[in-house]
Scaffold this motif. Sequence first.
Motif, PDB file in Angstrom:
ATOM      1  N   GLN A 143     -14.767 -28.302   9.713  1.00 23.12           N
ATOM      2  CA  GLN A 143     -15.026 -28.083   8.728  1.00 23.12           C
ATOM      3  C   GLN A 143     -15.072 -26.396   8.852  1.00 23.12           C
ATOM      4  O   GLN A 143     -14.129 -25.675   8.889  1.00 23.12           O
ATOM      5  CB  GLN A 143     -16.926 -27.237   9.597  1.00 23.12           C
ATOM      6  N   TRP A 151     -16.324 -21.985   8.533  1.00 28.93           N
ATOM      7  CA  TRP A 151     -16.665 -21.638   8.120  1.00 28.93           C
ATOM      8  C   TRP A 151     -16.936 -19.858   7.519  1.00 28.93           C
ATOM      9  O   TRP A 151     -15.479 -19.676   7.202  1.00 28.93           O
ATOM     10  CB  TRP A 151     -16.653 -21.191   9.614  1.00 28.93           C
ATOM     11  N   TYR A 152     -18.210 -19.674   7.767  1.00 30.03           N
ATOM     12  CA  TYR A 152     -18.063 -18.385   7.368  1.00 30.03           C
ATOM     13  C   TYR A 152     -17.907 -16.720   8.485  1.00 30.03           C
ATOM     14  O   TYR A 152     -18.898 -17.136   9.465  1.00 30.03           O
ATOM     15  CB  TYR A 152     -18.596 -17.914   5.821  1.00 30.03           C
ATOM     16  N   HIS A 153     -17.316 -15.847   8.426  1.00 30.42           N
ATOM     17  CA  HIS A 153     -18.325 -14.481   9.276  1.00 30.42           C
ATOM     18  C   HIS A 153     -18.326 -13.801   8.259  1.00 30.42           C
ATOM     19  O   HIS A 153     -17.277 -13.317   7.467  1.00 30.42           O
ATOM     20  CB  HIS A 153     -17.327 -14.926  11.054  1.00 30.42           C
ATOM     21  N   SER A 213     -23.056 -14.550  11.068  1.00 31.52           N
ATOM     22  CA  SER A 213     -21.907 -16.300  10.506  1.00 31.52           C
ATOM     23  C   SER A 213     -23.016 -16.718   9.669  1.00 31.52           C
ATOM     24  O   SER A 213     -23.960 -17.183  10.119  1.00 31.52           O
ATOM     25  CB  SER A 213     -21.621 -16.375  11.970  1.00 31.52           C
ATOM     26  N   GLU A 260     -23.343 -21.497   8.874  1.00 34.91           N
ATOM     27  CA  GLU A 260     -23.322 -22.862   9.847  1.00 34.91           C
ATOM     28  C   GLU A 260     -21.607 -23.308   8.959  1.00 34.91           C
ATOM     29  O   GLU A 260     -20.454 -23.190   8.586  1.00 34.91           O
ATOM     30  CB  GLU A 260     -24.299 -24.013   9.086  1.00 34.91           C
ATOM     31  N   GLY A 261     -21.477 -24.001   9.898  1.00 34.52           N
ATOM     32  CA  GLY A 261     -20.396 -26.032   9.580  1.00 34.52           C
ATOM     33  C   GLY A 261     -19.458 -26.260   8.647  1.00 34.52           C
ATOM     34  O   GLY A 261     -21.171 -26.983   7.949  1.00 34.52           O
ATOM     35  N   TYR A 262     -19.589 -26.131   7.504  1.00 37.70           N
ATOM     36  CA  TYR A 262     -19.247 -26.519   5.598  1.00 37.70           C
ATOM     37  C   TYR A 262     -18.455 -27.384   5.763  1.00 37.70           C
ATOM     38  O   TYR A 262     -17.161 -27.000   6.473  1.00 37.70           O
ATOM     39  CB  TYR A 262     -19.712 -25.669   4.554  1.00 37.70           C
ATOM     40  N   CYS A 283     -18.707 -23.880   1.236  1.00 38.89           N
ATOM     41  CA  CYS A 283     -18.562 -22.577   2.314  1.00 38.89           C
ATOM     42  C   CYS A 283     -18.722 -21.073   1.637  1.00 38.89           C
ATOM     43  O   CYS A 283     -19.244 -20.037   1.563  1.00 38.89           O
ATOM     44  CB  CYS A 283     -17.213 -22.377   3.094  1.00 38.89           C
TER      45      CYS A 283
END
Length: 106
Positions: free
Chosen positions: A12, A14-16, A27, A29-31, A37
């Motif tokens: 997945q 993710w962004y932070h 943060s 979610e998982g895309y 994302c």
Amino acid sequence: MATFQISHTSGQFWYHLRASNGEIIQSGEGYTTKASCQNGIRSVQANCQPQRFESFFNAGQYGFNHVAANGEIIGRSEKYTTAQSRDHGIQVVMQDAPAARVEDLS
């Protein structure tokens, strides 16, 4: 200046959102795709008004959820030990996220 970092783990994306001091302040979610994302990041950038943040206190920790106009959570904060620190995190997101650069680490 804050930076969005895109990473890819466990299948997945993710962004932070990192503040200028390097700390993660929010943060996503998982895309399943990088494009999704990136759309999530654009949604965060477009929804940086005060009414888009829901503050909470749970199990001795403060935090916030960042919500889009449709009510969906588009980001979650890190946990804070004080309400003042949490509120500062919200201010940083509102101020810096709209113009934050995106760094692709995937």
